[in-house]
Design an enzyme around this catalytic site. Structure first.
Site, PDB file in Angstrom:
ATOM      1  N   ASP A  11       5.046 -10.194  -0.431  1.00  8.16           N
ATOM      2  CA  ASP A  11       4.562  -8.853  -0.760  1.00  8.16           C
ATOM      3  C   ASP A  11       3.217  -9.043  -1.442  1.00  8.16           C
ATOM      4  O   ASP A  11       3.144  -9.669  -2.511  1.00  8.16           O
ATOM      5  CB  ASP A  11       5.526  -8.135  -1.707  1.00  8.16           C
ATOM      6  CG  ASP A  11       6.807  -7.704  -1.016  1.00  8.16           C
ATOM      7  OD1 ASP A  11       6.780  -7.495   0.212  1.00  8.16           O
ATOM      8  OD2 ASP A  11       7.836  -7.580  -1.702  1.00  8.16           O
ATOM      9  N   ASP A 130      12.746   1.563   5.114  1.00  3.33           N
ATOM     10  CA  ASP A 130      13.106   1.522   3.695  1.00  3.33           C
ATOM     11  C   ASP A 130      14.084   2.654   3.422  1.00  3.33           C
ATOM     12  O   ASP A 130      13.761   3.822   3.667  1.00  3.33           O
ATOM     13  CB  ASP A 130      11.864   1.693   2.817  1.00  3.33           C
ATOM     14  CG  ASP A 130      10.850   0.581   3.014  1.00  3.33           C
ATOM     15  OD1 ASP A 130      11.259  -0.536   3.395  1.00  3.33           O
ATOM     16  OD2 ASP A 130       9.650   0.827   2.789  1.00  3.33           O
TER      17      ASP A 130
END
Length: 251
Positions: A11, A130
Site C-alpha cells: 500500500d 472493498d
C-alpha cells in the site's frame, strides 16, 4: 489442483509503503523498492502495488514508481490506484505491470472492466472490492473505503465477473489491519458463487489465518501486508506451514 498463492501487498502513499487499520491510521512500513526486492527473493507468488490515495485525491499512480518496482521483481505485478481509463491502464502496462486493479472507477463506470479486458485479456484485469458489513449486509465501498455504494458484495462480484474481470480482490474493511483473520464468511460467499479466482484480503495476522482463508473462505490466493512487512513471518515460513497442512503451494 492449482497451487494457492501468497501475495504481499504494498500500500503506497507519498512514495512510501504504509499500513493502517480499517483503512485509517497509516504508519510507515518502509521503502517501496526495498520491500519489492525482499518479496521477490522471498518466494512471493505475485506482488500487488496499490497507490491507496490515487482515487481518493483524484491523482494518478506514479508511473516512475511502478517502473522502478517492475524492474526489481520477476513475479507478476498488479498495479492499482487511479486507473480510470483504458489509456491509463495502457500506461501502467507499458511501465511493467502484468495486471491492473480497478476499484472506484469500475463502480462509477462498469463498462471500463469490459474495455480493458477486451484489449488486454481478462487475465490482466483484477477488480478490487472493498466491503464493510452494514446492518448485516456486505456493502461495497469506494474512494479508499470512504464512500458506500448501492451494491452488495455478491451482486457486484457477479456483475464484474460477467463484465470480464479475471480475478476479484476482496478486502474486508472491518478486518483490515486488525490481524484478527480474514472475514471467511464473506470470502466463502463470493468464492463459491463465482468461477474466477478470489483473493482474500484484510485481517491476516497469523499463519493459521492464511490456512483458514483457503479452507474456510475457499480463497484462491491470500493477500497480506502487516505480517510480512514487519517480518512477523516470512513467506517461505508461511508456505511451509501451509504445505505441512495439505495446502498445495509453490516452494
Amino acid at each position: 489442483m492449482l497451487a494457492k498463492r501468497i501475495i504481499p501487498c504494498l500500500d503506497v502513499r507519498d512514495g512510501r509503503v504504509v499500513k493502517g487499520i480499517n483503512f485509517e491510521g497509516l504508519r510507515d512500513a518502509g521503502s517501496i523498492l526495498e520491500q519489492a526486492r525482499f518479496y521477490n527473493n522471498e518466494l512471493a507468488d505475485e506482488l500487488v502495488f496499490l497507490d491507496i490515495s490515487a482515487s481518493l485525491e483524484s491523482r494518478r499512480t506514479t508511473l516512475e514508481e511502478v517502473l522502478k518496482v517492475s524492474g526489481e521483481v520477476f513475479i507478476p505485478l498488479t498495479v492499482g490506484g487511479g486507473i480510470n481509463s483504458v489509456e491509463r491502464a495502457r500506461e501502467v502496462f507499458l511501465h511493467g505491470a502484468d495486471k491492473v486493479s480497478v476499484n472506484t472507477a469500475a463502480v462509477k463506470e462498469p463498462e471500463l472492466i469490459s474495455r480493458i479486458a477486451e484489449k488486454y485479456g481478462s487475465q490482466a484485469v483484477v477488480v478490487a472490492i472493498d466491503i464493510k458489513k452494514v446492518d448485516g449486509r456486505y456493502i461495497v465501498h469506494t474512494h479508499s473505503g470512504k464512500q458506500p455504494t448501492a451494491y452488495e458484495a455478491l451482486e457486484w462480484a457477479l456483475k464484474v465477473q460477467e463484465l470480464g474481470a479475471g480475478e476479484i480482490l476482496l478486502t474486508s474493511m472491518d478486518r483490515d489491519g486488525t490481524k484478527e483473520g480474514y472475514d471467511n464468511d464473506s470470502l466463502a460467499l463470493i468464492s463459491t458463487a463465482v468461477h474466477i479466482p478470489v483473493i482474500a484480503s484484510g485481517g491476516a495476522g497469523s499463519l493459521e489465518h492464511l490456512y483458514d482463508g483457503f479452507t474456510k473462505g475457499h480463497a484462491d490466493a491470500a493477500l497480506a501486508a502487516s505480517i510480512f512487512h514487519f517480518r512477523q513471518h516470512s513467506i517461505r515460513e508461511a508456505k511451509q506451514y501451509l504445505r505441512d497442512r495439505g495446502i498445495t503451494v509453490r516452494l
